[in-house]
Each structure stands twice: as C-alpha cells, then as structure tokens.
Enzyme design. Structure first.
Site, PDB file in Angstrom:
ATOM      1  N   CYS A  84      -2.658   6.936   3.412  1.00 51.58           N
ATOM      2  CA  CYS A  84      -1.540   7.756   3.900  1.00 51.58           C
ATOM      3  C   CYS A  84      -0.635   6.983   4.841  1.00 51.58           C
ATOM      4  CB  CYS A  84      -2.061   9.016   4.576  1.00 51.58           C
ATOM      5  SG  CYS A  84      -3.153   8.713   5.991  1.00 51.58           S
ATOM      6  N   HIS A 385      -4.473  11.761   9.606  1.00 52.87           N
ATOM      7  CA  HIS A 385      -3.541  11.695   8.481  1.00 52.87           C
ATOM      8  C   HIS A 385      -2.160  11.324   9.008  1.00 52.87           C
ATOM      9  CE1 HIS A 385      -2.223  12.334   4.421  1.00 52.87           C
ATOM     10  NE2 HIS A 385      -1.450  13.368   4.705  1.00 52.87           N
ATOM     11  N   ASN A 407       4.802  14.845   2.564  1.00 57.21           N
ATOM     12  CA  ASN A 407       3.437  14.368   2.442  1.00 57.21           C
ATOM     13  C   ASN A 407       3.339  13.346   1.307  1.00 57.21           C
ATOM     14  OD1 ASN A 407       0.728  14.152   3.003  1.00 57.21           O
ATOM     15  ND2 ASN A 407       0.188  16.232   2.419  1.00 57.21           N
TER      16      ASN A 407
END
Length: 463
Positions: A84, A385, A407
């Site tokens: 991520c 994250h 995202n």
C-alpha cells in the site's frame, strides 16, 4: 536472581479459569433478549455489516467542496500484497506524470519500486546484522531484527522518497505486474529464509576474524566482503519472480489528443521530470503519547542505506489537518497513514470510515473507552495502511467535515475504489501525513530541519 511463584490458597481459585462459571455467564446471555438476537443474527453475517448504522450510511456521502482534478482515473489494486505504501505514493506521482505528459489512463510501475525496495531492505538487513555482530544471537535486538527487519512488503514514507530519488520510476506498461509481485507471501518467505541463512554466515565470518586476533572493526569489514555475493542471490530471486528492471527504457505512447510520443530516458530522469520536489516534503505525525513540537526517529530505521532518515515532527491533530487541506487546495493529493483495521470490513464493503458506523454498545452492551494514546501504548492501534486524500468537505468556517480517500484495493472494493472518512475518524486513527514544507508552518519546518530527533526503539508503535 530466580523469581519463584508463591502459591496462595486464598487466591488460587481466582487465578484459574473455572468452567463452573460458564453456566452462570451463559444464563446471563440467554436472559438478555438483545444478546440472543445478536447471537442469532451474527451466526451468518459479518459483525461490521450487521451493525451498520443506517443514519451514518446516509450521512457519509461522497460529496466534497475541495477535490483534486483527474484523481482516480485508474483505480489501482495491490492485490494479495502489503504494498500500500508504494501504491499510495505512486497514485500521487502518476497524477503528476499524467499532467506532465497529457495522459489519461496511466500507471507507474509498482513492481519496479517494489524490486528496488526489496533489494534495499536486503542490504539494510545484512548491514544491521553486521552492526550487531557482537551481540548475542538471542538478544532482544537480534530477535527483533530476525522477526521484523528483514524483507517484507510494508514501508515508510521517507524510505519511499529515498527509493524514488535513488532509483526513479518506470511506466507500468514497461514493467508490469507478475503473479509474484501481486502475491508476495511465498517469495518473501523464500528471501527471508535465505537472508537469515546469510546472517548466520556473516556472524560466523565475524567470529573467525576475531579468533584470528582482528579488531571488532576489522572483523566486521572482513565479514562485509561476503555481502555482495549474498545480494547477488537475492537479486536473482527477485529477477526470476518479478522480472529484470529496465535501465534505461524507451517509452512510446499516445497522449489524450492521440499525439504519438517517444521518449528515451532513465527511471531517475522520469522522476526528475515531474518537478514534484520530493526532497522538500516532510511527515507530520500525531502521537499523543509523546511531546508535541518535537521530531522523532527510530533506532535502526531506514531500509535505504545512505538514504533519507525516517523522521517526523509530532504535532497536534489540527496542524496535520490544516497542512493536508492546504495541499488539497493546491490540487495535489496527500499521502497519509491510518489504522484501517478500525473500520474493519466496513471500509471495503461500504467505502466508509466512521467511528459511529458500528453500534457496538447496542449489540454487546459495552463501550471501548481507550483514547488514542492508550491505544498506542497497549498495541491496540497503529498505522497499518497507507492511502491518499484527494478531497475534503469543509463547513462555512473552513473546518473539515469529511475526507475523500483514494485506496489501492481495486475498483470493486470500497465505493468504486474510494472511501469517505469522517473527521472524527481522522482524529482517532490517522497517524501521519506527508506534505510539502511550503504548506507547513515555519516553526515545524525548523524543528524538522534544525533539531536532532528523539530516537525511539525499533519496536515502537509508530515505527
């Protein structure tokens, strides 16, 4: 000194889990109609979905009065990997590439940065083994190193800046994903096993050198001569699994106006052409355990040897928000780190991050009372994250109400790849943002640039 457990017959009965208590506790569950209803409902439904608050589902809308242009033209997907931090950074840079070269559907190669990251982590791991060669193998430092500092998918903002500055970026069409880059568990396990094997070899070489009468420094240097061949083996694994990285490359493409272009450049030259000023960015963090207006770093932090130091300035949460809003108004996304697990499956299914979305009190007759500092101290929360803010909705006084989040879980997750985060969720579970120094108050920039950071242990919650 040996500590002995003293037996106390008066309290021994309180120490053990007594199955005879289960009947009493079960009776309490069965006599509570709310518990029985929740028990029945949860037999076939995920907790976060069942307790979805209808009022919040309606209120948490994807409407914003400040929003970055051209965001989300391509929703990226990290798949079964922990990359991520790479995807989030490249989601910012690909937008700048698209503007620079008049592109629409464009991605930078996540695999390329991933390759350079793993090579840098392998090098850092072996260097840390050498630095700790005099410590016992079972020491806490070595135990932590073997369990946490080897090759893995996670990373840090400052490490990402070092990687892109040193190695550049590549269009994804020239270095696409492979199965292993998108599903990293087996490859990482293989590399880590070999790195631990190498670590024992380095320590053995160090001991042999000491036994010959060499000094500590000479013994470390003698062992270091083995490192190049070790990294060669790691490179081979990466090249087989992810592909050989291009240096330099020929990039042929059509822009949005269907104009053909051909560029011959190196990855570093492409990164430099964006004019983003990566070296002029900094991290603001919110850690209420520690003193504000102080910079912090970590012992042993940083996977890029010779690269940028992992460092942040700890500030009140409102200062983080103010800097993020300024950057969004400059039409550039903002990288941030968050505890996404506190949104559970709600984030992925509904695209919502809201502290009030699940009504735990009604289902379980309980409250979670820890504040942000206590969650960090007890290991209940940390930044797990990385994503980017691409918009914010402000009230008439300029205060944030909700935030738009891009995202990297693909277009089918969340709300077509996006989430809405309430400002209350930001308060509780956002831990860091990365922004240009130009949008940060001068006092914090001075702290970042002019003061020595307080060094936290490698196992700190913010590491």
């Amino acid at each position: 000194m040996v500590l002995r457990l003293v037996q106390d017959p008066a309290t021994d009965g309180q120490k053990v889990l007594n199955i005879n208590s289960f009947a009493e506790w079960e009776d309490a569950v069965q006599r509570d109609p709310v518990s029985r209803l929740a028990q029945t409902a949860l037999a076939g439904t995920r907790l976060g979905f069942l307790l979805a608050n209808r009022e919040r589902l309606i209120a948490d809308i994807q409407v914003f009065n400040v929003q970055v242009e051209l965001e989300g033209k391509v929703i990226t997907d990290q798949k079964a990997s922990g990359r991520c931090w790479i995807f989030s950074m490249l989601n910012i840079l690909r937008l700048l590439v698209s503007r620079r070269y008049n592109l629409e559907d464009f991605q930078l190669s996540q695999s390329y940065v991933f390759f350079m990251d793993h090579m840098s982590k392998a090098n850092s791991f072996l260097e840390q083994v050498l630095n700790m060669a005099a410590l016992p193998l079972e020491s806490r430092e070595m135990t932590w190193l073997f369990g946490n500092a080897e090759v893995q998918d996670g990373g840090d903002y400052d490490v990402r800046i070092s990687l892109i500055t040193e190695f550049g970026v590549v269009p994804q069409m020239l270095y696409p994903e492979t199965w292993e880059s998108s599903h990293t568990d087996q490859m990482d396990t293989l590399i880590n096993s070999k790195l631990r094997d190498f670590a024992l070899d380095l320590r053995q070489a160090y001991e042999k050198s000491l036994n010959r009468g060499d000094s500590h420094a000479m013994a470390v240097q003698q062992a270091r001569e083995l490192k190049a061949d070790m990294l060669k083996e790691v490179y081979k694994i990466m090249a087989i699994c992810v592909g050989s990285p291009p240096q330099p490359f020929v990039w042929e493409f059509e822009d949005k106006n269907k104009k053909y272009r051909k560029l011959v450049m190196t990855p570093v030259e492409l990164a430099q052409s964006l004019g983003h000023g990566l070296e002029q960015t900094m991290v603001l963090a919110n850690d209420p355990r520690n003193q504000y207006n102080v910079s912090y770093s970590f012992q042993g932090g940083g996977e890029v040897i010779g690269g940028r130091m992992i460092k942040y300035v700890n500030v009140p949460i409102e200062e983080m928000k103010a800097a993020a809003i300024k950057q969004l108004k400059n039409n550039v996304p903002v990288w941030f780190g968050v505890d996404v697990m506190k949104a559970d499956g709600v984030a992925q299914k509904f695209g919502i991050m809201d502290t009030k979305f699940n009504d735990l009190e009604k289902a379980f007759s309980l409250e979670l009372n820890m504040d942000k500092a206590e969650r960090l101290r007890t290991g209940d929360s940390s930044s797990d994250h990385a994503m980017v803010f691409t918009g914010v909705n402000l009230d008439e006084n300029g205060r944030p109400i909700r935030w738009r989040v891009e995202n990297s879980w693909g277009p089918k997750a969340c709300n077509h790849g996006f989430l809405v985060m309430t400002d209350e969720f930001f308060d509780e579970f956002v831990y860091e943002v990365a922004v240009p120094k130009a949008v940060v108050p001068r006092q914090f920039v001075n702290i970042y640039e002019q003061t020595e950071p307080v060094m936290l242990p490698s196992w700190d919650a913010m590491a």
